[in-house]
Structures are given as C-alpha cells and as structure tokens.
Design a protein around this motif. Structure first.
Motif, short mmCIF file in Angstrom:
data_model
loop_
_atom_site.label_atom_id
_atom_site.label_comp_id
_atom_site.label_asym_id
_atom_site.label_seq_id
_atom_site.Cartn_x
_atom_site.Cartn_y
_atom_site.Cartn_z
N GLY A 139 0.80 -1.22 0.00
CA GLY A 139 0.00 0.00 0.00
C GLY A 139 0.83 1.26 0.00
N PHE A 143 0.89 4.21 -2.89
CA PHE A 143 0.61 5.60 -2.53
C PHE A 143 1.79 6.51 -2.85
N LEU A 165 -4.75 -0.38 -0.87
CA LEU A 165 -4.92 0.81 -0.04
C LEU A 165 -5.97 0.60 1.04
N ARG A 169 -6.30 5.47 3.31
CA ARG A 169 -5.47 5.82 2.16
C ARG A 169 -6.32 6.11 0.92
N GLN A 170 -7.42 5.41 0.78
CA GLN A 170 -8.31 5.67 -0.35
C GLN A 170 -8.89 7.07 -0.27
#
Length: 243
Positions: A139, A143, A165, A169-170
């Motif tokens: 992840g 990112f 993610l 994080r999304q």
C-alpha cells in the motif's frame, strides 16, 4: 485549472467497424460486445462493474493505444515481462482533444511489481519518493507513486488502484486526485471501491451483461451491496453462512 469538455485530453472511445468475430477474446467480453461510444468526463471517469465484464481489458487497450507500456508506467517505459495483452487497441477509435498532456502514467495493480522492478533498474527512484518501492509495504508503494510521480497536467489511467490501499489511504487518494484535477489532469479509473467512486467531478460508467450505462454512486451495485451489509449485517450473513 480544471479541464473542460473543450480541452480535455481524451474525449471518447468507440470501436472501429468490422472487428473480429464476437466469440473470440476480447471481443466476447460484455464491454466490447455492447461498445458503441463511451464519453469520458473531462476530469474523472470511473469504469465499474462485476468481475469479467472487461474493465481491465478496456483500460489496458486504451492505455496502449495512447502510448503506454502494457504493464504500466510512463510512455518512456518499454520493458516487457510477459506479453499477455490483447489486440483490442488495434480496434479502438480514441477521440483526443486539442491539448496534449505534459505528464501521464498507466497504473495497474496486477503488474505493479514489474513496474517497481523496472524503476529500480532504471535508477529513477528519486522521482518516486526516493525510497525503494520494494522496501515499502504494498500500500505504501502504491501511494508513493500517486503522491510523488504524478506531476499534474497529465492523463492518468488507473486499473484498480485501491487494491492495496486502506480505507484511510483511499480517502487520501481522493484528495490527491482533486489536487491533480485542479492542476489540469484527467483520470480514467477502473475500481471496485465505493470510497474511490465518491469524487464529485466525475462520470461513473457501470458495465453489465446488457451494456454500459452512466449511473450515480448510490445506484452502483458496489455501493448498494455495501450499504445493505452495514445496515443489516446479520441478515446478510445469515444467507451467506450456514449456521
């Protein structure tokens, strides 16, 4: 400045006349069998639907047609780990706007490891945050690409970017998408994530066995199912699990 219908980079996608027989891959996929014309939003277009509808195949073909490596990366990436892409790009008609992007990236979760390896080999890790993508969590490496490599004024084609993610994080990615949209970027995103679909300056196109249609977040199958789960988890689990 945000793009509009007059200056967006990619306007529409259609299929050329006389494609191969519909019983051959990928022309047997629902998205191709019913493809007439797909109008893309100037800022963000989401391609959603169940597995097997042809989302990834369509995005891959669009990316190749636009000059990207089939496995992902920028237009400068030329490596090939395994030649598995279809020939659909040869049968696509892609209508472009008058303005050319200054940046671009094709991101596909399925082959991201190969892209990360090629970045190491090319010695361009500084453009991706300065830390080896292989020495970060899945992840974090995803990112890091979104935050460090996407420069704006670009076309970004993303195939299931949410795969590694977390929900937090999304949501951070939504904020990053908005920053880049304000800086003259256009996104075409295949996703299963209702969180990621929530961006307001967007068009959601849902693929089904009956064709492609524009819809709202609340009317997508993904959102409806998640809403049912959280509102009545016990009833849904009762039908799923034999207790």
């Amino acid at each position: 400045m945000m793009l509009n219908e007059q200056n967006q980079y990619i306007k529409r996608i259609s299929l050329k006349q006389d494609p191969p027989p519909p019983d051959t891959f990928p022309f047997n996929l629902p998205v191709i069998q019913h493809l007439t014309e797909i109008l893309l939003h100037p800022n963000v277009t989401y391609i959603v639907g169940e597995n097997g509808m042809g989302k990834s195949t369509l995005l891959e073909a669009l990316a190749i047609h636009y000059g990207f490596n089939p496995e992902g990366g920028t237009r400068n990436f030329t490596f090939s780990t395994f030649d598995s892409h279809s020939n659909l790009e040869n049968y696509l008609r892609v209508s472009k706007g008058p303005q050319r992007p200054k940046d671009g990236f094709f991101f596909r979760a399925e082959t991201f490891y190969n892209v990360a390896t090629n970045i190491e080999e090319l010695g361009v890790i500084n453009s991706y945050g300065g830390t080896s993508l292989h020495k970060q969590s899945h992840g974090e490496s995803f990112f890091s690409v979104f935050m460090n490599r996407f420069d704006g004024n670009g076309v970004y084609i993303l195939d299931e970017p949410e795969a590694a993610l977390s929900p937090l994080r999304q949501m951070s990615m939504l904020a990053r998408i908005h920053e880049l949209v304000q800086d003259g970027s256009q996104f075409i995103i295949s996703t299963h994530s209702p969180l990621l679909m929530a961006y307001p300056y967007a068009r959601i196109l849902e693929l089904s066995e009956n064709g492609t249609f524009e819809t709202s977040l609340e009317n997508t199958g993904h959102y409806t199912l998640m809403k049912q789960f959280f509102e009545d988890k016990e009833r849904l689990l009762h039908h799923l699990i034999d207790r």
